[in-house]
Every structure is written in structure tokens, then in C-alpha cells.
Design an enzyme around this catalytic site. Sequence first.
Site, PDB file in Angstrom:
ATOM      1  N   TYR A   1     -11.023   0.846  10.919  1.00 50.39           N
ATOM      2  CA  TYR A   1     -12.206   1.110   9.943  1.00 50.39           C
ATOM      3  C   TYR A   1     -12.266   0.253   8.925  1.00 50.39           C
ATOM      4  O   TYR A   1     -13.451   0.609   8.240  1.00 50.39           O
ATOM      5  CB  TYR A   1     -11.798   2.458   9.551  1.00 50.39           C
ATOM      6  CG  TYR A   1     -10.866   2.949   8.706  1.00 50.39           C
ATOM      7  CD1 TYR A   1     -10.558   2.404   7.668  1.00 50.39           C
ATOM      8  CD2 TYR A   1      -9.719   3.798   9.208  1.00 50.39           C
ATOM      9  CE1 TYR A   1      -9.373   2.736   6.674  1.00 50.39           C
ATOM     10  CE2 TYR A   1      -8.587   4.017   8.616  1.00 50.39           C
ATOM     11  CZ  TYR A   1      -8.396   3.591   7.145  1.00 50.39           C
ATOM     12  OH  TYR A   1      -7.411   3.824   6.322  1.00 50.39           O
ATOM     13  N   LYS A   2     -11.443  -0.847   8.815  1.00 54.01           N
ATOM     14  CA  LYS A   2     -11.843  -1.710   7.632  1.00 54.01           C
ATOM     15  C   LYS A   2     -12.648  -2.896   8.208  1.00 54.01           C
ATOM     16  O   LYS A   2     -13.708  -2.551   8.630  1.00 54.01           O
ATOM     17  CB  LYS A   2     -10.611  -2.291   6.952  1.00 54.01           C
ATOM     18  CG  LYS A   2      -9.861  -0.916   6.268  1.00 54.01           C
ATOM     19  CD  LYS A   2      -8.698  -1.393   5.732  1.00 54.01           C
ATOM     20  CE  LYS A   2      -7.982  -0.117   5.118  1.00 54.01           C
ATOM     21  NZ  LYS A   2      -6.741  -0.213   4.552  1.00 54.01           N
TER      22      LYS A   2
ATOM     23  N   PHE B   1       0.782  -1.203  -0.117  1.00 50.52           N
ATOM     24  CA  PHE B   1       0.030  -0.105   0.067  1.00 50.52           C
ATOM     25  C   PHE B   1       0.698   1.301   0.087  1.00 50.52           C
ATOM     26  O   PHE B   1       1.718   1.292   0.920  1.00 50.52           O
ATOM     27  CB  PHE B   1      -0.876  -0.083   1.310  1.00 50.52           C
ATOM     28  CG  PHE B   1      -1.854   1.023   1.448  1.00 50.52           C
ATOM     29  CD1 PHE B   1      -3.122   0.438   0.818  1.00 50.52           C
ATOM     30  CD2 PHE B   1      -1.838   2.097   1.790  1.00 50.52           C
ATOM     31  CE1 PHE B   1      -4.281   1.633   0.581  1.00 50.52           C
ATOM     32  CE2 PHE B   1      -2.789   3.174   1.859  1.00 50.52           C
ATOM     33  CZ  PHE B   1      -4.007   2.723   1.085  1.00 50.52           C
TER      34      PHE B   1
ATOM     35  N   ASP C   1       2.202  -5.017   8.585  1.00 52.22           N
ATOM     36  CA  ASP C   1       0.827  -4.056   8.734  1.00 52.22           C
ATOM     37  C   ASP C   1      -0.310  -4.985   8.280  1.00 52.22           C
ATOM     38  O   ASP C   1      -0.478  -5.822   7.514  1.00 52.22           O
ATOM     39  CB  ASP C   1       0.946  -3.137   7.425  1.00 52.22           C
ATOM     40  CG  ASP C   1      -0.271  -2.203   7.096  1.00 52.22           C
ATOM     41  OD1 ASP C   1      -1.225  -2.512   7.757  1.00 52.22           O
ATOM     42  OD2 ASP C   1       0.004  -1.074   6.816  1.00 52.22           O
TER      43      ASP C   1
ATOM     44  N   ARG D   1     -12.474  -4.537  -6.877  1.00 46.83           N
ATOM     45  CA  ARG D   1     -12.201  -5.304  -5.708  1.00 46.83           C
ATOM     46  C   ARG D   1     -13.787  -5.731  -5.183  1.00 46.83           C
ATOM     47  O   ARG D   1     -14.630  -4.648  -4.981  1.00 46.83           O
ATOM     48  CB  ARG D   1     -11.392  -4.527  -4.790  1.00 46.83           C
ATOM     49  CG  ARG D   1     -10.071  -4.408  -4.831  1.00 46.83           C
ATOM     50  CD  ARG D   1      -9.406  -3.832  -3.686  1.00 46.83           C
ATOM     51  NE  ARG D   1      -9.966  -2.591  -3.027  1.00 46.83           N
ATOM     52  CZ  ARG D   1      -9.472  -1.949  -2.115  1.00 46.83           C
ATOM     53  NH1 ARG D   1      -8.436  -2.454  -1.490  1.00 46.83           N
ATOM     54  NH2 ARG D   1     -10.075  -1.086  -1.376  1.00 46.83           N
TER      55      ARG D   1
HETATM   56  C1  LIG Z   1      -5.878   1.084   4.497  1.00 41.98           C
HETATM   57  C2  LIG Z   1      -4.528   0.989   4.702  1.00 41.98           C
HETATM   58  C3  LIG Z   1      -3.576   1.917   5.279  1.00 41.98           C
HETATM   59  C4  LIG Z   1      -4.336   3.164   5.603  1.00 41.98           C
HETATM   60  O1  LIG Z   1      -3.595   3.981   6.260  1.00 41.98           O
HETATM   61  P1  LIG Z   1      -4.226   5.422   7.075  1.00 41.98           P
HETATM   62  O2  LIG Z   1      -3.015   6.096   7.782  1.00 41.98           O
HETATM   63  O3  LIG Z   1      -5.371   5.032   8.058  1.00 41.98           O
HETATM   64  O4  LIG Z   1      -4.746   6.214   5.980  1.00 41.98           O
HETATM   65  C5  LIG Z   1      -2.300   1.777   5.593  1.00 41.98           C
HETATM   66  N1  LIG Z   1      -1.768   0.633   4.968  1.00 41.98           N
HETATM   67  C6  LIG Z   1      -2.253  -0.365   4.487  1.00 41.98           C
HETATM   68  C7  LIG Z   1      -1.522  -1.578   4.002  1.00 41.98           C
HETATM   69  C8  LIG Z   1      -3.972  -0.196   4.161  1.00 41.98           C
HETATM   70  O5  LIG Z   1      -4.500  -1.237   3.761  1.00 41.98           O
END
Ligand SMILES: *Cc1c(COP(=O)(O)O)cnc(C)c1O
Length: 429
Positions: free
Chosen positions: A237-238, A132, A204, A386
Site C-alpha cells: 500500500y506504499k 519501525f 523489511d 516527511r
Molecule cells: C509501513 C511499515 C510496516 C507496516 O506494517 P503493517 O503490518 O502493514 O501495519 C511495517 N514495517 C515497516 C518497516 C513499515 O515501514
Amino acid sequence: MTHLNSRDDCLTMDARDPLAPLREHFDLPDGVIYLDGNSLGARPRAALARSQQVVAQEWGRDLIRSWNSAGWFDMPKRLGDRLAPLIGARAGEVVVTDTTSLNLFKALAAALAIQEGKDPARRTIVTERANFPTDIYMADGLTRWLDRGYRIRLVDTHDELAAAVDEDCAVLMLTHVNYRSGRQHDMGALSALAHARGALVIWDLAHSAGAVPLDLHGDGKDGGAASGADFAVGCTYKYLNGGPGAPAFIWVPQRHQAAFSHPLTGWWSHARPFAMDHGFAAADGIGRALCGTQPVLSLALVECGLDVFDNTDMAAIRAKSLALTDLFIALVETRCARHPLGLVTPRAHAERGSHVSFTHPHGYAVMAALIERGVIGDYREPEIMRFGFTPLYTRFSDVWDAVEVLRDILDNERFDKKMNIHARRDAVT
Ligand SMILES: *Cc1c(COP(=O)(O)O)cnc(C)c1O
């Protein structure tokens, strides 16, 4: 499972589904099949009353006293303790705070500092090009700011990854389930590889927490595979349904807490925040991973998402997640067989998270048509549609219905071939 071939079969599956009653904990709009819980989880019903309680009573009536009386101040740790079992962590090792991006920054800074003390010659941070982007951006920002010659090594394949974790590698930084492909890494194997070569490993868990069983401690007690992780971060939030922009989490196991130091040393990470000392002294334990004052309203709503998990366990969630994603793949591949759809997500269960991605040459336009018809997934460059499956509220019949809408859109070309992401009007896709 994959032989289900009618909507009635799916209804039968729903009737037998032990998680089916949990859908009642969510307020989903009529006429919508929500397949984007991997990006923004649906709203727990309880969140509405809870937000009113925080705003009307705790803020409105009790005012500043609520930092103590309503437990606002302790919320990052208290919610961290509640989240811990879902990721196979222990109490006192998780805080819900800040954003995933910021928590990754703290974890990476701490990991580099530990390596500086042990093996200061190591200069690379290894991650995947497909990670990401924010993870790579944060690592890039940190290393440029440190200005000590760290390099980020981006790898494309598993073999390259194994080779890149060498005697120059300080930290291996990976996302467990890839946001685009839905591919799940073997956390235990990759952590073991990193440790064998003297590197630390940060995971992560943005697309894992609340979706796949995890055992950060690796003692097997929580049902997941041993992780071997040194640090972990992730979103609420996911799949945890904490609400838009809800604070993220960071896991620092007890064995690393004494050495955990990062540059975002705000007063909440101080041993005595209200002593208002001139000098900084890090809090003992997980408190040192905090920085400053947290968004109380958002934090409070995270708890409504976590509450739902009290009714089930990660093994049951995983079993249903695999059944849903298997069904979706099978139905798309049979009922939409004559269309140029390409499965991106691995078929092997061990390599799959809880979303499924398909490419289509007009992916952006097809997804727009799906959303128009109430089937909400999302689109990621290039050409990827997705579809996220949240076992707490997604039904087998939803999978059937979603595929039927997709089939109709494709069979009858009910999408705008001229539409593409580059002409989009919305900021968020
Ligand atoms: C959704 C996601 C994020 C989001 O990061 P924020 O700081 O909350 O915007 C970070 N890393 C990964 C791998 C994600 O899927």
C-alpha cells in the site's frame, strides 16, 4: 539538476521526463500535491472499475464460483509472481498475503527454527532501535511466546550493529529504507556480514518495494545490488499503490522453502486445504507462507497498482526518484535557508530511499499548515516532517510548488506555534 532555479526549469524537466505519462494512470485530486505515497500510495484510476467488477460481478453475480472462475483462490501466488520482478525475486517465491507485521512474524519464526536446527546456542535477534516499531513489537511478541530465552538486541549505530552480529546472533532483522530518516542500508554488505558470522538475515522492504531497485536473488540480472537476503517482507500500500490496508508480501527463496515452517499454519498453508484432513501437512513451495482466507477485494486492487509498473522499470523509477529528492533538498536548502530546518535524510544517493525528512522545531504545526494548503506530507516524532516522492506521479513542478508553499508558511509564520502533536485530534498522523 540541483541548479534548477525557476518553476519554468521544472516544467522543462517535466516535459522531458520519460515517466511523466504514467501520472495519467492515477486519479489525484485537483489542488493537492501528494507527497505521502510512502505511507499510502495514490489510487490507480483502474482501481475504481476493478472494485466495481469484483463487487458487482464476481461477488454479486458469480458468488462462490468466483474462487475458481475469477481466480480468487490463486491470487496471493499470482500477484506474488507479478510483484517478484520488481524486487528481483523469481516466480514461485513471493505471495501477497496478510500484513507486513504478520509476514515478519512468520519469517522470523521460520528463521529461528532453521537456526535451532543448525546452531541452537544462538539466542539474539539483532535489529535497530530506529526500526519501525511494529517490527520490534512482533519480534518481541514472538520471542516472549516462544519462551526459549531469545533476546532482542537493539542497536543505535552501524558500528554497534557490526559488533552485535556475533556468534550469539541467530537473526539479523533490518528495514532496508528507514521509515523516518529515509536512510537506505547497504543490503548486500550487511547480509554478507550476517552470513559470515553464521546469522540469517530478514529484510523489511516496506519503504523499498516499488521505490528502489532490489535484487533479492543477487544475481545482478535485475539491476540492483546483490542482496544476500534470506527472507524479505514488505507492503503493497506504499510505493506499490495497492490501496489502504492492501495485503503485504513475503519472499521465501526456493533454497529455504523446504525448511520454512512457522506457527500460523492455517488451512491455506496446508498441502491439500480442501481435503479437510485432521493433521497439518505444509504445502510445497511458497504456499506454506500463507495462513487463511484473504481479503479478496483488497487483493484484487493490488493488481491495479502492479499494472502501472508494466510501463516502466525500476532503473527509470530510481533515476527519477533521485532527481526529485535532489531537487527537493536543494530547493528547501536555498529557498528556505534562513529557517531552522535540518536535513535528516542522507545526501549520498546510495544511502537514500525515496522520501526526504527535515526537522523543524515546529514540525508538527508546519506540516499541518502544509496539509491545509494542499501539500500533503506527514509528521513523525520527534519534529520530523516527511516528504515522499513517487516517481510514477510526482512532477518536478510539484516539488517546486511544494517548496514555495513551505517557504511562504515559514517566511510569514503561517503556522500555529502553539500546536503540537500532543494536542492532536486525529488518530493517524
Ligand atoms: C509501513 C511499515 C510496516 C507496516 O506494517 P503493517 O503490518 O502493514 O501495519 C511495517 N514495517 C515497516 C518497516 C513499515 O515501514
